[in-house]
Design a protein around this motif. Structure first.
Motif, PDB file in Angstrom:
ATOM      1  N   ASN A   1       0.703  -1.167   0.091  1.00  0.00           N
ATOM      2  CA  ASN A   1      -0.321  -0.264  -0.202  1.00  0.00           C
ATOM      3  C   ASN A   1       1.033   1.372   0.308  1.00  0.00           C
ATOM      4  O   ASN A   1       1.599   1.499   0.984  1.00  0.00           O
TER       5      ASN A   1
ATOM      6  N   SER B   1       0.960  -3.274   4.806  1.00  0.00           N
ATOM      7  CA  SER B   1      -0.145  -3.180   4.528  1.00  0.00           C
ATOM      8  C   SER B   1      -0.464  -4.482   4.787  1.00  0.00           C
ATOM      9  O   SER B   1      -2.034  -4.817   5.411  1.00  0.00           O
TER      10      SER B   1
ATOM     11  N   GLU C   1      -4.819  -0.963  -0.625  1.00  0.00           N
ATOM     12  CA  GLU C   1      -4.917   0.476  -1.584  1.00  0.00           C
ATOM     13  C   GLU C   1      -6.156   0.556  -1.711  1.00  0.00           C
ATOM     14  O   GLU C   1      -6.382   1.876  -2.545  1.00  0.00           O
TER      15      GLU C   1
END
Length: 386
Positions: A219, A226, A248
């Protein structure tokens, strides 16, 4: 009137951001018999004005310097809701000023600061300190824990849980907070939001003794891992897996059920915040589902525990030790990911034995005097016998 006398606790708020607006204030305003906010501090005047506008607390009680708030005689205790890197310093200032402390989690930015937080608490044994792990107080989790304590699924042998969320800097929500995207604390979102999940796991499975972790950085909007996946071995002998991704890109909605497999049944915690569900499937396939609506994720009960500790000497469930135990699982998982090895958790803070089950003071059940409602539905066996 001092904190030991009757009457509402005179509370000072240090930090009046989203956590206060969305989480703490809705609970505080329902507890006027226990708390009155007499002062509030924030670096941002605009943020202080916003708090005053929705709470009705006069701006005469506002300051941009938390030291001025701590010097006031009409503040018995403080609720600290500042960015994670500032929690320890403000807690230290508050205890030195003679205030009881309810502090947002986690207890520090890394393991060194977590252990410093333990030492800080020991220096002020006459003060009440509660680290705000609201999952310890959440009705559905406490109900599931009571079922486990009663032997509803026999001996626990496996835990499985996966979380999948999108995390990008949207304005006006927790995910948009700048210090969360460029965290000055180890592990980023996994030490912030992730310790809630670890608290839930420890509530239901007990303490872990070993962890093996793996991480991904996928991300670009956050300067932290992440993805984090943990394989855990618990002191009770059970094993478990927990995986969290903060993506994301948009991810499909998932049930995000936490499943506990025992020798005599299966327990599943599921549902959105508006309708938490705890489903017990027995060995014969019959089910009982308890549905919780209108609960507030545990903030009301957490504030009750804090006031009962200050006023009546009741034990605190959300202790510094418990917060550090949650943190260590995340931090050792990150160590494991970096070193590609299994990490032991045998040097957790003293006073172990798992998380105690909180019950309302003076009540006979788990939910006496708390907001929300609980309903139960049952079903006969539908298990495939092949």
């Amino acid at each position: 009137m001092g904190a030991s006398e009757k009457g509402p606790i005179r509370l000072g708020l240090i930090g009046t951001g989203l956590a206060v607006e969305k989480l703490h204030w809705p609970a505080l305003r329902r507890l006027a018999d226990r708390y009155v906010v007499t002062a509030f501090a924030d670096h941002s005047v605009a943020q202080g004005e916003r708090f005053s506008s929705y709470s009705g607390v006069d701006m005469a009680g506002f300051t941009t310097d938390h030291h001025r708030l701590l010097a006031r005689d009409d503040v018995d205790a403080v609720l600290i809701s500042v960015p994670i890197p500032s929690l320890y310093e403000v807690a230290q200032d508050s205890l030195a000023a003679g205030k009881d402390v309810l502090c947002e989690k986690p207890a520090g930015t890394d393991e060194d600061q977590a252990r410093a937080f333990l030492a800080l608490e020991e220096r002020y044994p006459q003060r009440t300190v509660l680290i705000g792990e609201n999952y310890f107080y959440r009705d559905d989790i406490r109900h599931a824990r009571a079922l486990l304590d009663d032997g509803a699924i026999g001996k626990l042998h496996l835990m499985a849980w996966r979380r999948a969320r999108r995390l990008v800097p949207w304005e006006g929500v927790f995910a948009g907070t700048p210090w969360r995207h460029r965290p000055q604390y180890r592990g980023g979102v996994h030490l912030d939001a992730g310790v809630h999940d670890i608290a839930q796991i420890r509530m239901l499975c007990g303490d872990a003794v070993r962890v093996h972790g793996a991480a991904q950085w996928a991300n670009s909007t956050i300067e932290a891992p992440s993805d984090l996946t943990l394989n855990l071995v618990f002191a009770c002998g059970a094993i478990g897996n927990y995986t969290a991704t903060y993506s994301e890109i948009a991810v499909p909605k998932e049930t995000e059920d936490l499943r506990l497999y025992g020798t005599e049944g299966v327990l599943v915690l599921s549902g959105p915040e508006s309708e938490r569900q705890v489903t017990l499937t027995r060995a014969d396939g019959s089910t009982q589902t308890d549905v919780f609506r209108g609960i507030d994720n545990g903030y009301h009960a957490e504030l009750c525990n804090f006031s009962d500790a200050v006023r009546h000497g009741e034990p605190v469930v959300g202790t510094v030790r418990q917060s550090v135990a949650n943190m260590l699982i995340v931090l050792r998982a990150l160590d494991s990911a970096e070193q590609d090895t299994v990490m032991a958790l045998d040097d957790a803070p003293p006073g172990g034995g798992g998380v105690p089950l909180w019950r309302p003071r003076g009540g006979s059940g788990l939910f006496d005097g708390l907001p929300g409602e609980r309903s139960t539905r049952t079903a006969i066996s539908t298990v495939d016998r092949q």
